[in-house]
Design an enzyme around this catalytic site. Structure first.
Site, mmCIF file in Angstrom:
data_model
loop_
_atom_site.group_PDB
_atom_site.id
_atom_site.type_symbol
_atom_site.label_atom_id
_atom_site.label_comp_id
_atom_site.label_asym_id
_atom_site.label_seq_id
_atom_site.Cartn_x
_atom_site.Cartn_y
_atom_site.Cartn_z
ATOM 1 N N ASP A 1 0.810 -1.219 0.000
ATOM 2 C CA ASP A 1 0.000 0.000 0.000
ATOM 3 C C ASP A 1 0.846 1.273 0.000
ATOM 4 O O ASP A 1 0.606 2.178 -0.798
ATOM 5 C CB ASP A 1 -0.959 0.013 1.201
ATOM 6 C CG ASP A 1 -2.135 -0.933 0.987
ATOM 7 O OD1 ASP A 1 -2.407 -1.279 -0.187
ATOM 8 O OD2 ASP A 1 -2.765 -1.332 1.972
ATOM 9 N N ASP B 1 -5.853 3.297 13.035
ATOM 10 C CA ASP B 1 -4.584 3.988 12.813
ATOM 11 C C ASP B 1 -4.756 5.298 12.043
ATOM 12 O O ASP B 1 -4.076 6.283 12.314
ATOM 13 C CB ASP B 1 -3.593 3.058 12.114
ATOM 14 C CG ASP B 1 -3.095 1.967 13.063
ATOM 15 O OD1 ASP B 1 -3.054 2.235 14.283
ATOM 16 O OD2 ASP B 1 -2.765 0.868 12.604
ATOM 17 N N SER C 1 -3.122 -9.536 8.358
ATOM 18 C CA SER C 1 -2.626 -8.168 8.415
ATOM 19 C C SER C 1 -1.884 -8.049 9.745
ATOM 20 O O SER C 1 -2.453 -8.285 10.804
ATOM 21 C CB SER C 1 -3.803 -7.203 8.355
ATOM 22 O OG SER C 1 -3.376 -5.939 8.792
HETATM 23 N N1 ARG Z 1 -6.453 -3.072 16.508
HETATM 24 C C1 ARG Z 1 -5.163 -2.684 16.945
HETATM 25 C C2 ARG Z 1 -5.109 -1.225 17.254
HETATM 26 O O1 ARG Z 1 -5.985 -0.528 16.885
HETATM 27 C C3 ARG Z 1 -4.069 -3.115 16.021
HETATM 28 C C4 ARG Z 1 -4.235 -2.834 14.575
HETATM 29 C C5 ARG Z 1 -2.947 -3.143 13.917
HETATM 30 N N2 ARG Z 1 -2.932 -3.219 12.502
HETATM 31 C C6 ARG Z 1 -2.870 -4.382 11.826
HETATM 32 N N3 ARG Z 1 -2.648 -4.310 10.563
HETATM 33 N N4 ARG Z 1 -2.996 -5.537 12.380
HETATM 34 O O2 ARG Z 1 -4.200 -0.739 17.889
#
Ligand code: ARG
Length: 399
Positions: free
Chosen positions: A16, A126, A177
């Site tokens: 990405d 994020d 992911s």
């Molecule tokens: N859900 C977690 C958070 O909001 C982790 C997300 C992390 N990203 C991933 N691609 N697994 O902090």
């Protein structure tokens, strides 16, 4: 007119963020893309990532080692606040975002960029953390999030990138992911999207399966000074080394896994698997040391602050005025949180088995059931009379 002239893009070397480089230039009319890859102890080699950004069309490719600041300025305050989002997730991914936002803003200011960009989609937390962090640090900067708007599937993104000569090494495509840094790994998607499916063992890298953990327990003593972890088994370690070593020691015993359904900021429930061996154990040990060194009212009042603090961090409000105010409270409480906590690691458990502190307010003369008891038992009677009086009066008038 493009959406921006010069952009600093948060870069990971993945599909990405690589596709973002030609996309920003071709579709959004950006003249110059500067990439920034942050080293937060994720263990990736950064030189190939730096090169790759240039191949994808970046005019400048920056690499910042921010691991020390990550631990000192982001993880340690979170440990002092005992933060666990929804009582479980130690925010290992969430804590990295405000730091990356800060690096992006600093680079944008240094290079005279009018925007920063990131590769987050519109469904996650994020994007919230980046966007809000950036606007808090420099409200003049534009924030561009191509992947939130481009509507391409992963395959389409790869095809798009190939048009501009970007090569995507055919590695075993993982259905997951994954986000990783020194504090932990966050794993989602693929088979994990079914909340009833047990996570396959292969997704874990920092924690051992119980079947492979040592058959003997191991003891580890963590030393804290003013609420900050400073030593393991009496050896003083710098912050990064302390986390790295503790990850190893604790992970080897299968400690530090989490499997939870979590409530994202954007209203979606998601199934998350976490590994955060050192961080989870440090929060547990720190909270225990507080119980030895803080008064009852501070200990109990602080729980509410911790809950709010965890929600702030999760929801991207690291640089908010409320967070700064809570920090002031938390820092004040930490002055006497110095001492040691001893843990026993065995078969997936980290059990606290002892604690001591030069600032302990645990009072053996008062607590003892033995002959040297100094507590005035008779004083209890008058206390209880007054303490219970409203309840007695209520009962008399209403029964
Ligand atoms: N859900 C977690 C958070 O909001 C982790 C997300 C992390 N990203 C991933 N691609 N697994 O902090």
């Amino acid at each position: 007119m493009g959406r921006a002239e010069k952009v600093v893009l948060a870069y990971s070397g993945g599909v990405d963020t690589s596709v973002c480089i030609p996309y920003l230039k071709e579709e959004w009319g950006v003249k110059e893309v500067i990439t920034l890859a942050a080293d937060l102890g994720q263990g990736d080699e950064l030189e190939p990532i730096r090169q790759k950004a240039l191949k994808c069309g970046a005019v400048e490719s920056l690499v910042e080692d921010a691991t020390a600041s990550f631990v000192k300025d982001y993880a340690f305050p979170a440990i002092q606040a005992n933060t666990l989002y929804e009582n479980r997730y130690p925010l290992s991914t969430a804590l990295a975002r405000p730091l990356i936002a800060k690096l992006l803003v600093e680079a944008a200011e240094k290079y005279g960029a009018d925007a920063v960009a990131h590769g987050c989609t519109g469904k996650g937390n994020d994007q919230v953390r980046f966007d809000v962090g950036i606007m808090a640090l420099n409200p003049e900067l534009k924030v561009l999030a191509p992947a939130r708007e481009w509507g391409m599937s992963r395959e389409e993104a790869i095809t798009y990138g190939e048009k501009f000569g970007i090569e995507f090494p055919v590695k075993k495509s993982s259905p997951y992911s994954i986000d990783r840094n020194l504090l932990g790994r966050s794993i989602e998607a693929g088979p994990l999207e079914d909340p009833m499916t047990e996570p396959p063992e292969e997704i874990y890298l920092m924690t051992e399966a119980i079947a492979n953990t040592p058959d003997e327990p191991e003891y580890v003593t963590i030393g804290f000074e003013a609420g900050i972890p400073v030593s393991i088994n009496g050896n003083n370690l710098d912050p990064v080394a302390l986390i790295a070593q503790l990850n190893q020691t604790v992970g080897k015993h299968g400690v530090g896994r989490l499997d939870m359904i979590e409530n994202r900021v954007v209203g979606i429930k998601s199934r998350e698997i976490y590994e955060a061996p050192a961080l989870l154990v440090l929060i547990d040990a720190h909270r225990d040391l507080e119980s030895l060194t803080l008064t009852a009212d501070i200990t109990q009042y602080k729980r509410g602050i911790e809950q709010t603090y965890g929600e702030l961090v999760y929801r991207g409000l690291w640089y908010s005025p409320l967070k700064a105010a809570l920090d002031a409270f938390i820092q004040k409480t930490q002055e006497r949180v110095t001492g040691e906590v001893r843990l026993k690691l065995f078969k997936g458990n980290a059990t606290i088995v002892g604690r001591r502190s030069p600032n302990s307010i645990y009072t053996p003369d008062l607590a003892t059931y033995g002959a040297d008891d100094q507590f005035d038992h008779k004083a209890a009677e008058g206390f209880i009379y007054i303490w219970g009086l409203p309840t007695r009066v209520w009962s008399q008038k209403t029964r």
